[in-house]
Design an enzyme around this catalytic site. Sequence first.
Site, PDB file in Angstrom:
ATOM      1  NE  ARG A   1      -4.271   1.691   1.909  1.00 23.25           N
ATOM      2  CZ  ARG A   1      -4.972   2.424   2.757  1.00 23.25           C
ATOM      3  NH1 ARG A   1      -4.510   2.670   3.957  1.00 23.25           N
ATOM      4  NH2 ARG A   1      -6.150   2.891   2.426  1.00 23.25           N
TER       5      ARG A   1
ATOM      6  CG  ASP B   1      -5.947   1.048   9.639  1.00 24.72           C
ATOM      7  OD1 ASP B   1      -5.808  -0.184   9.637  1.00 24.72           O
ATOM      8  OD2 ASP B   1      -6.566   1.668   8.746  1.00 24.72           O
ATOM      9  CG  MET B   2      -0.305  -2.702  11.476  1.00 26.12           C
ATOM     10  SD  MET B   2      -0.163  -4.191  10.507  1.00 26.12           S
ATOM     11  CE  MET B   2       1.410  -4.781  11.014  1.00 26.12           C
ATOM     12  CG  ASN B   3      -4.142  -0.190   6.355  1.00 21.85           C
ATOM     13  OD1 ASN B   3      -5.063  -0.997   6.330  1.00 21.85           O
ATOM     14  ND2 ASN B   3      -4.267   1.023   6.840  1.00 21.85           N
TER      15      ASN B   3
ATOM     16  CG  ASP C   1     -10.976  -2.623   5.469  1.00 23.66           C
ATOM     17  OD1 ASP C   1     -11.368  -2.030   6.493  1.00 23.66           O
ATOM     18  OD2 ASP C   1      -9.853  -2.434   4.974  1.00 23.66           O
TER      19      ASP C   1
HETATM   20  C1  DGJ Z   1      -8.051   0.271   6.458  1.00 20.51           C
HETATM   21  C2  DGJ Z   1      -9.188   0.297   7.443  1.00 20.51           C
HETATM   22  O1  DGJ Z   1      -9.622  -0.983   7.714  1.00 20.51           O
HETATM   23  C3  DGJ Z   1     -10.291   1.184   6.911  1.00 20.51           C
HETATM   24  O2  DGJ Z   1     -11.398   1.141   7.763  1.00 20.51           O
HETATM   25  C4  DGJ Z   1      -9.766   2.580   6.779  1.00 20.51           C
HETATM   26  O3  DGJ Z   1      -9.439   3.086   8.037  1.00 20.51           O
HETATM   27  C5  DGJ Z   1      -8.554   2.575   5.865  1.00 20.51           C
HETATM   28  N1  DGJ Z   1      -7.579   1.609   6.266  1.00 20.51           N
HETATM   29  C6  DGJ Z   1      -7.923   3.935   5.828  1.00 20.51           C
HETATM   30  O4  DGJ Z   1      -6.770   3.952   5.108  1.00 20.51           O
END
Ligand code: DGJ
Length: 633
Positions: free
Chosen positions: A347, A382-384, A452
């Site tokens: 990401r 959050d942590m993506n 999500d």
């Molecule tokens: C992933 C989260 O699960 C979403 O709800 C949202 O906060 C996005 N990130 C934002 O980048």
Amino acid sequence: GGHTAVSLFYVSHKIYAGKPGLAGLPATFGDENACETLELFCEDPVLGLKVTLLYTAFSDVDVITRSVRIENDGEMLYLTKALSFSMDMDNRDFTLLTMHGSWARERMLEHRKVKKGFMGVESVRGESSHQEHPFMALAAGNADQSQGEVYGMHFVYSGNFIGQVELGQFDTVRVGMGIHPENFCWKLEKGDSFQTPEVVLVYSDTGYDGMTHQFHELYRNHLIRSEYKDKKRPILINNWEATYFDFNTEKLLSIAKKAAELGIEMLVMDDGWFGHRNDDSTSLGDWYVNEEKLNGGLKHLVDEVNKLGLKFGIWFEPEMISPDSKLYEAHPDWAIQIPGRKPVKGRNQLLLDFSRKEVVDAVYEQMCQVLDQGNIEYVKWDMNRNMTEIGSPAWPAKKQKEVAHRYMLGLYKILENLTSNFPNILFESCSGGGGRFDGGMLYYMPQTWTSDDTDAIERLKIQEGTSLVYPTSAMGSHVSAVPNHQVHRMTPLNTRGVVAMAGSFGYELDITKMTDEEKEEVKSQVELYKNIRSTVQFGDLYRLKSAFNSNEVAWMNLSKDGKKAVVSYVKKYAEPNVIPGRLKVKALNEEALYEVIETGEVFGGDELMYIGLEIGELTGDYQAKSWTLRKID
Ligand code: DGJ
């Protein structure tokens, strides 16, 4: 010395009331009345290795926790595998239940017969993950939802894990769980020690429902520490699916204003308020307000939201760094990386090296500065992205395989500091939805964004899987717009409401774009949730029809005193030429009478359990219904 074997002998033991904390790690807790601990001291005299096996038995739930403390009293050695528990059992024709998935499809249930050979679950992604879950259950013989013996195992940790089951040569079953040995190697000098995270072992003789009750009770009373543990969770509106990155103060206030009129209790400002972040390619690590978007500043926004009668919440992704950020310009070496290799972005971002104290401290400072700016009452953490090419320039070569676990210790440290410094803030953890829904995070943050995927029909399975272990109050669950943003499905607002009300309830859509009729419906949903909130969030959950094997899905929440129940039902697809069905509920008192609040009808508990509620006629796909039952004294 090149030794590869360990052989432990009993030395002594002690038993005492209560339970010790595990240094630097999340763990269940309980006082002298709640539990008793056995510490079993063992030694390997050749290595000079001392190992303490810690067992705690709880008195109010059928639970034993287990962890291991290792102390080196001999020559330097490398710890290459240290599971938190291992247990041998007689073969009882077990079925192994595990959870698997992906982003937006978390915690799908898999049942497998335990046969000869290895089976299990694992993650080496540096987080508990969307893909597999640090949970296993062994169900004996024909155990099912409501009856039979089930042994549940759950790891209280947020990083790499392995759970393994093996039916061996003598027809016995060996189960174990702990930190994954891959990419793990911990150097122990003489005098050093290592504490493993703990595994929670649950026993139920009333099937999966019983196992769920044990986990929920334990986690509500002995794992979640937040002030919010027993507090009703606010109904929130989050702007993510409403605006994504495209918002400013006016837009947020217009959402907040409508939300307040409909009874919603909190506005959460999601991703995009900091640095120069207008998409997902920049600014992580630069936690200062973008005043072009938040004209007037953060405090002004929070004050205005508060004036409308709403609480205010904010989003962070503290573990990350965007290569396009001031933080990266100043500290490119703060990203997890293997020197000489170009790190892979996920990401568009890299992970901050939380194995380093100075990194954790710097992020903590930045967050405090934001949180001190106004009356902020909620944080979404959050942590993506996953961990890949794990390496840290801060540690010598021989310690590189410590980095993944040291990262977790750094993460737990910052969470400890933040939650103690801001005890009034409700923290919600998140990892691209439910990628890090685990016991470790639950210790610090009483709720998690479940997925999500906000589609009501997809959520049926996701929430059922999640609810196996995690209390309803911990599952963030929102009504979103149609067509749904993940699967483009159209579902009625009523159905989206019924499904989202199975957790900590909220909205995630542009409420200002709803029709008057829809807004009226939202108002009634909010009113209903306020009436049933305690029962849903803190009662006992019973699964009536599973989303995994039926076109109809149903569940009920029963208040602890048995006086109130909320029964929810969803029918996925319409069927031609069928008569209206009935829904049998569970766990009521056969002798008592119950009023169905919505209709005023009165039924015996026996009628509701053995004949069932009349579902009535439902037209079209994705229909839902819910009933509130009140026990008549
Ligand atoms: C992933 C989260 O699960 C979403 O709800 C949202 O906060 C996005 N990130 C934002 O980048």
